[in-house]
Design a protein around this motif. Sequence first.
Motif, PDB file in Angstrom:
ATOM      1  N   SER A  46      -3.249  -0.416  -4.208  1.00 36.13           N
ATOM      2  CA  SER A  46      -4.579  -0.484  -3.494  1.00 36.13           C
ATOM      3  C   SER A  46      -4.537  -1.663  -2.614  1.00 36.13           C
ATOM      4  O   SER A  46      -3.858  -2.397  -2.678  1.00 36.13           O
ATOM      5  CB  SER A  46      -5.629  -0.652  -4.303  1.00 36.13           C
ATOM      6  N   ARG A  47      -5.176  -1.394  -1.301  1.00 40.00           N
ATOM      7  CA  ARG A  47      -5.398  -2.357  -0.300  1.00 40.00           C
ATOM      8  C   ARG A  47      -5.992  -3.610  -0.846  1.00 40.00           C
ATOM      9  O   ARG A  47      -5.635  -4.638  -0.647  1.00 40.00           O
ATOM     10  CB  ARG A  47      -6.234  -1.626   0.878  1.00 40.00           C
ATOM     11  N   ARG A  48      -6.961  -3.384  -1.694  1.00 44.46           N
ATOM     12  CA  ARG A  48      -7.541  -4.530  -2.455  1.00 44.46           C
ATOM     13  C   ARG A  48      -6.817  -5.424  -3.150  1.00 44.46           C
ATOM     14  O   ARG A  48      -6.447  -6.613  -3.222  1.00 44.46           O
ATOM     15  CB  ARG A  48      -8.784  -4.384  -3.361  1.00 44.46           C
ATOM     16  N   THR A  66       0.838  -1.189  -0.065  1.00 45.13           N
ATOM     17  CA  THR A  66      -0.183   0.092   0.047  1.00 45.13           C
ATOM     18  C   THR A  66       0.890   1.222   0.017  1.00 45.13           C
ATOM     19  O   THR A  66       0.460   2.324  -0.793  1.00 45.13           O
ATOM     20  CB  THR A  66      -1.120   0.150   1.099  1.00 45.13           C
TER      21      THR A  66
END
Length: 250
Positions: free
Chosen positions: A167-169, A162
């Motif tokens: 992105s965190r996803r 991150t």
Amino acid sequence: MKVFLIAFSVGGATMLGGILGYLIKYNNKKFDGVIFSFAAGIMMAASFSELILPCADENYFMFFLCLLGIIGGGGLIVMLQQLIPLIEKRILRRGMSLSDAQASSRTGVLLFVAAIAIHNLPEGAAAGVGLGTGDMAKAVTVAAGIALQNIPEGMIVIPPLTRAGFSRRNALYLSVFTGVIEIFGTYLGYLTSSVAGKIMPLILCVAGGTMLYVICTDLIDEACSLAGKKASGFSFLAGCCIMLIMEKII
């Protein structure tokens, strides 16, 4: 069914760690550094106790192969260091504008993730080989030790990804992917146990070499820059001790 349970226990632990890393949202670089160093300690102890030393103790020929495997593991990471920037430039950075510092950070993080994925494959295969040869007790012992160390491994993948712009996803997807590789490795080891068992010592030492190289060149340096040398040093020692305690219990 036994193969599925063993495979899911080793790979699922990495996935669980990734999910925990995804759910725990915070912005504390010092805490990241402590976690990195703690995980580095676990990986360092596991590299020797689970991957390298069991192979080196067999005979002088295996000991020589073990040394070659460790050096080969470092060489494999050096090759990845050359390939990952090219892959990033052609695929991951398409349409993105990154500074040299950001690009270097992304390369280092992806290298770290690649090292975890590489060493997960033979770890899973080791448990699969135990099942394929009928040694259920050994397979369960190996799987339990691997699963315990895989939870923090899955967690520590999320924060650096991150920070590097993922992105965190997507960071979660990459963490889960390293667990999927371990499941694949378990089935591969089980289906090819007669062949894989003979070359497993070399494969495990290569995996150990990849982890040792990344720990020394990237992970510890990153941990010290985030948390400071003193906090990183003690958390690293704590990780080593926890892994040794788990080895003793299991």
